[in-house]
Design a protein around this motif. Structure first.
Motif, short mmCIF file in Angstrom:
data_model
loop_
_atom_site.label_atom_id
_atom_site.label_comp_id
_atom_site.label_asym_id
_atom_site.label_seq_id
_atom_site.Cartn_x
_atom_site.Cartn_y
_atom_site.Cartn_z
N GLY A 15 39.52 20.83 51.78
CA GLY A 15 39.71 20.98 53.02
C GLY A 15 39.44 20.92 53.64
O GLY A 15 40.07 22.23 54.89
N GLY A 16 38.40 22.49 53.56
CA GLY A 16 37.93 23.07 54.50
C GLY A 16 37.43 22.73 55.91
O GLY A 16 36.71 23.79 56.53
N GLY A 17 36.99 21.46 56.03
CA GLY A 17 36.69 20.77 57.96
C GLY A 17 38.15 20.93 58.67
O GLY A 17 37.57 21.10 59.69
N SER A 18 38.88 21.83 58.29
CA SER A 18 40.04 21.67 60.12
C SER A 18 41.19 22.25 58.54
O SER A 18 41.92 22.70 57.85
CB SER A 18 40.79 20.52 60.05
N GLY A 19 41.78 22.83 59.89
CA GLY A 19 43.18 23.40 60.05
C GLY A 19 43.34 24.71 58.42
O GLY A 19 42.69 25.82 59.30
N ALA A 230 53.63 28.14 62.23
CA ALA A 230 52.96 28.76 61.92
C ALA A 230 51.70 28.46 62.57
O ALA A 230 51.03 27.48 62.15
CB ALA A 230 52.29 29.35 60.37
N HIS A 231 50.96 29.69 62.43
CA HIS A 231 49.40 29.34 62.95
C HIS A 231 48.46 29.06 61.61
O HIS A 231 48.81 29.69 60.88
CB HIS A 231 48.42 30.03 63.84
N PRO A 232 47.42 28.39 61.26
CA PRO A 232 46.80 28.32 60.26
C PRO A 232 46.39 29.59 59.44
O PRO A 232 45.96 29.86 58.66
CB PRO A 232 45.38 27.75 60.96
N GLU A 233 45.85 30.66 60.71
CA GLU A 233 45.55 31.09 60.33
C GLU A 233 46.64 32.89 59.46
O GLU A 233 46.08 33.70 58.82
CB GLU A 233 44.42 32.55 62.00
#
Length: 263
Positions: A15-19, A230-233
């Motif tokens: 799922g590394g394409g976003s978020g 939260a932010h994804p980071e």
């Protein structure tokens, strides 16, 4: 100062394409890992990998349907052929569904369970297989605060994420008995500002009714004690800790990152 919390490690992020997946892949690369970025959307995975390479780090990408066992085997073979090892696996790929039990059909239920739970099973299976060939490693499965606290209209999603929690504990106990040692942990995010929300049916209507996107995020976060999502980071930093040797004595654990939502 050189960043090196996961230097020398090879990481695989689904799922590394976003978020959260995208943020995690970038964070791992910036801290020294070689990163395989995968997603059901191969173009988005390739974009994340290209972004990582443009920053001067190492990454490859390929399309992955996490419900397809043959693709997991092929992916593992590709990574090992390219980089000779696998040290970190982040099972992040997932889908959501907002549907009442009586309106949901069996196909919809099965799709959510297949991606969110079967996908984690397959990822953990092939993660352990790959890591046993090397020096062990760390598997991080992304569950959700919804796996801790029930939400009406989210029965399939919540059930799948609760399943990820207990499955991960079972896997942690099994993996602890192997040599080399492999750790399995979960992170349980609360509300996170990711593109998954914008794909929800009625998002544009909700945004218009709230007066804009910022106002809608604020409204959605009212049940969160910290009054924001939260932010994804921020989730990526927790995953980075579990991927690093800083957490060598942590396995079978649940790291809840929800702004106090389940407190």
């Amino acid at each position: 100062m050189t960043k090196s919390r996961v230097a020398g490690k090879v990481a695989w992020v689904t799922g590394g394409g976003s978020g959260i997946g995208r943020a995690t892949a970038i964070a791992l690369a910036q801290e020294g890992a070689k990163v395989a970025v995968t997603d059901i959307d191969g173009e988005k995975a390739a974009k994340t990998a290209q972004e990582i390479r443009e920053k001067g780090y190492l990454a490859l990408s390929f399309q992955l349907d996490v419900t397809d066992e043959n693709q997991w085997q092929q992916g593992l073979d590709l990574i090992v052929a390219q980089w000779s090892q696998l040290d970190v696996l982040v099972n992040n790929a997932g889908i959501s569904l907002a549907q009442s039990i009586t309106d949901m059909n069996l196909a919809q239920w099965r799709q959510v369970i297949s991606v969110n739970l079967d996908g984690v099973f397959l990822g953990t299976k092939y993660g352990i297989i790959g890591m046993k060939q090397g020096k062990g490693g760390s598997i991080i499965n992304v569950s959700s605060a919804s796996g801790l606290k029930a939400t009406p209209g989210a029965s399939a999603y919540a059930t799948s994420k609760a399943g990820v929690r207990l499955f991960s504990k079972c896997a942690a106990l099994e993996a602890a008995q192997t040599e080399p040692r492999i750790r399995v942990n979960t992170v349980l995010p609360g509300g996170v500002m990711t593109p998954m929300w914008s794909r929800m049916e009625g998002w544009e209507t909700f945004k218009s009714q709230a007066g804009g996107e910022a106002e809608l995020w604020e409204k959605l976060a009212q049940d969160t004690p910290l009054k924001r999502f939260a932010h994804p980071e921020e989730i990526a930093l927790a995953i980075l800790y579990l991927a690093s040797d800083e957490s060598q004595f942590v396995t079978g654990a649940e790291l809840v990152i929800d702004g106090g939502f389940t407190a």
